[in-house]
Scaffold this motif. Structure first.
Motif, mmCIF file in Angstrom:
data_model
loop_
_atom_site.group_PDB
_atom_site.id
_atom_site.type_symbol
_atom_site.label_atom_id
_atom_site.label_comp_id
_atom_site.label_asym_id
_atom_site.label_seq_id
_atom_site.Cartn_x
_atom_site.Cartn_y
_atom_site.Cartn_z
ATOM 1 N N ASP A 78 8.570 -18.247 -4.881
ATOM 2 C CA ASP A 78 8.332 -15.854 -5.395
ATOM 3 C C ASP A 78 10.009 -16.402 -5.599
ATOM 4 O OD1 ASP A 78 6.808 -14.373 -6.381
ATOM 5 O OD2 ASP A 78 8.673 -13.213 -5.151
ATOM 6 N N LYS A 79 10.339 -16.284 -6.556
ATOM 7 C CA LYS A 79 11.546 -16.424 -6.785
ATOM 8 C C LYS A 79 12.119 -14.706 -5.600
ATOM 9 C CE LYS A 79 16.269 -15.601 -10.296
ATOM 10 N NZ LYS A 79 16.517 -16.406 -12.090
ATOM 11 N N GLU A 80 11.763 -13.456 -5.643
ATOM 12 C CA GLU A 80 12.161 -12.247 -5.136
ATOM 13 C C GLU A 80 11.937 -12.537 -4.047
ATOM 14 O OE1 GLU A 80 13.546 -10.254 -6.871
ATOM 15 O OE2 GLU A 80 13.940 -11.469 -8.830
ATOM 16 N N GLU A 81 10.780 -13.710 -2.979
ATOM 17 C CA GLU A 81 10.597 -13.946 -1.582
ATOM 18 C C GLU A 81 12.066 -14.976 -1.198
ATOM 19 O OE1 GLU A 81 8.928 -13.502 1.449
ATOM 20 O OE2 GLU A 81 8.492 -12.610 0.225
ATOM 21 N N LEU A 83 15.144 -14.699 -2.867
ATOM 22 C CA LEU A 83 16.096 -14.256 -2.707
ATOM 23 C C LEU A 83 16.506 -13.444 -1.361
ATOM 24 C CD1 LEU A 83 17.063 -14.068 -6.649
ATOM 25 C CD2 LEU A 83 18.152 -15.478 -5.211
ATOM 26 N N SER A 84 14.935 -12.529 -1.460
ATOM 27 C CA SER A 84 15.102 -11.897 -0.112
ATOM 28 C C SER A 84 15.442 -12.389 1.039
ATOM 29 C CB SER A 84 14.010 -10.968 -0.225
ATOM 30 O OG SER A 84 14.249 -10.428 0.847
ATOM 31 N N LYS A 85 14.990 -13.837 1.564
ATOM 32 C CA LYS A 85 15.700 -14.063 2.391
ATOM 33 C C LYS A 85 16.225 -14.912 2.706
ATOM 34 C CE LYS A 85 11.013 -15.948 3.448
ATOM 35 N NZ LYS A 85 10.544 -14.932 4.731
ATOM 36 N N SER A 87 19.004 -12.881 1.380
ATOM 37 C CA SER A 87 20.003 -12.134 0.737
ATOM 38 C C SER A 87 20.678 -11.809 3.226
ATOM 39 C CB SER A 87 19.696 -10.594 0.869
ATOM 40 O OG SER A 87 17.637 -10.220 1.528
ATOM 41 N N GLU A 88 19.892 -11.726 3.041
ATOM 42 C CA GLU A 88 19.304 -11.696 5.109
ATOM 43 C C GLU A 88 20.174 -12.985 5.637
ATOM 44 O OE1 GLU A 88 15.605 -11.699 6.170
ATOM 45 O OE2 GLU A 88 14.339 -10.155 5.283
#
Length: 444
Positions: A78-81, A83-85, A87-88
């Motif tokens: 999942d793209k948002e998932e 990118l979220s990882k 970002s950390e």
């Protein structure tokens, strides 16, 4: 998607060194391209490039991902998932299983955020050998731990393991001042040194192994430790703690049956339970159990196999014909192998004996059949040898005699004393209860 030569070279170098394949993804458009030198990857149905990495990854996941790992890998795609990882942290990795040409491989999926923040590099690394080395290392570690904490002869835990176990309990007692109910049972194999000295260490090892099996079979829910030599410990909690009195009774009963039948190790045992009022260290419980065990050890050593029968001197019931025929049959078998020796055999239930006719003739006894023959025969023994004779007989009946003959003087028919060398034994029934006492006497 346009990629310059310099980027191509960098990807190719990385690909050759580490990865099965590399995905280069444009975050804005989701376009991607795949770089690989792996023939297995090239031969799959997965496309080498596409317009949307995240859509294609989800659509083709079941082509190469193990069925049990598809669900959590779909979340990663999942793209948002993703990118979220990232970002950390600019680098994120996860391990999954792939199925290639029908074989299962462990893979590491590595996501890297490029410095331009516009592209993601996804790398797939085959780590099957790494996993195998790790598992082998873990097996070696567990094997080393087992060797360090288990007794090689019996397979139960050893004194090192007990000390660690005890230390953990002591730490809890020190920190909390209390502990859930538990108990300790100490065990000691009787006469192990004598077994080693007279029959050899292989017999001693067998006695230790048999004792271990008996203890483990009785205390099935408890950790058992061999403390070295002839000593064992069982740590009781839960079910075994609740049934502790019955289990201790069973252990003592089986040990006494072995003593009577000479069919297994004789194991002394003693138990103590945790008392929060007085026990602040496990050693105090250990010491009480040890003291109880030595008390039981003394009781066993003084026990005669005649214990549990009626008083032999007061038996008035005549021996049944069937028992007499059985006595005659056993006597005949003994007589066949005795050679020049005198034979005697006593039915302990009825205190009825049969003796060799030659012994009757040589010593002037009244009959080959006698009730209470032991008391009659004592009248023929030299007074100076009576004490040694009784001690030797008691040793045979108690199961503590060494494998050597009894030597004493007895009065012959002509009034002279002759030396007799006697080997005594006890025969038990199938329940382990002593049934016959007999022996062969050689006249010197």
């Amino acid at each position: 998607m346009i990629i310059d030569n310099e980027t191509n070279n960098l990807i190719a170098i990385s690909l050759a060194k580490h990865y099965e394949c590399v995905y280069f993804i444009d975050i804005e458009t989701n376009n991607y391209i795949v770089f690989t030198d792996s023939e297995s990857v090239k031969n799959t149905e997965y496309p080498n490039e596409g317009e949307d990495f995240f859509v294609d990854a989800k659509k083709n996941a079941d082509l190469f991902i193990h069925p049990d790992d598809v669900e959590f890998m779909l979340k990663l795609y999942d793209k948002e998932e993703m990118l979220s990882k990232l970002s950390e942290s600019d680098v994120f990795s996860i391990i999954f299983r792939a199925v290639i040409d029908g074989k299962i491989y462990h893979m590491r999926h590595v996501d890297i955020m490029c410095k331009d923040r516009k592209h993601i590099v996804c790398c797939l690394e085959n780590i099957e050998e790494e996993i195998m080395r790790s598992e082998e290392k873990e097996r070696d570690l567990q094997s080393a731990k087992r060797i360090a904490h288990h007794d090689a002869l019996t397979g139960v835990r050893n004194s090192n393991a007990f000390r660690e176990y005890a230390d953990s309990i002591d730490s809890k007692l020190e920190a909390e001042g209390n502990h859930s109910p538990f108990g300790i049972v100490m065990f000691d194999i009787n006469d192990l040194k004598r077994i080693n000295d007279t029959r050899g260490h292989s017999f001693g090892d067998e006695a230790i192994q048999n004792a271990s099996r008996i203890i483990c079979n009785i205390y099935k829910h408890s950790p058992v430790f061999r403390m070295g030599g002839d000593e064992f410990i069982a740590f009781l909690s839960g079910h075994d703690y609740e049934q502790r009195d019955d289990l201790l009774k069973k252990a003592k009963s089986e040990s006494l049956a072995n003593k009577r039948s000479r069919s297994g190790p004789v194991v002394a045992c003693g138990m103590a339970v945790y008392d929060p009022q007085i026990d602040h260290k496990i050693d105090s419980i250990y010491d009480r159990a040890d003291k109880k065990m030595y008390e039981n050890k003394k009781e066993i050593k003084t026990l005669s196999v005649k214990d549990g029968f009626n008083d032999m001197e007061k038996i008035n019931e005549p021996i049944p014909d069937e028992r007499k025929r059985l006595l005659d049959g056993l006597f005949g078998a003994m007589f066949t192998v005795a050679g020049e020796g005198y034979v005697y055999l006593n039915d302990m239930k009825y205190d009825f004996s049969r003796w060799s006719l030659s012994l009757i003739d040589d010593f002037g006894l009244e009959s080959v059949y006698m009730y209470h023959a032991e008391k009659i025969w004592e009248n023929y023994i030299h007074p100076d040898d009576m004490s040694a004779y009784k001690d030797a007989v008691d040793a045979v009946l108690s199961g503590n005699a060494e494998v050597k003959p009894i030597v004493y003087r007895a009065r012959a028919k002509d009034g002279t004393y002759v030396f007799l060398t006697t080997r005594g034994f006890v025969l038990s029934d199938k329940e382990g209860n002593p049934e016959y006492f007999g022996g062969i006497m050689i006249r010197k």
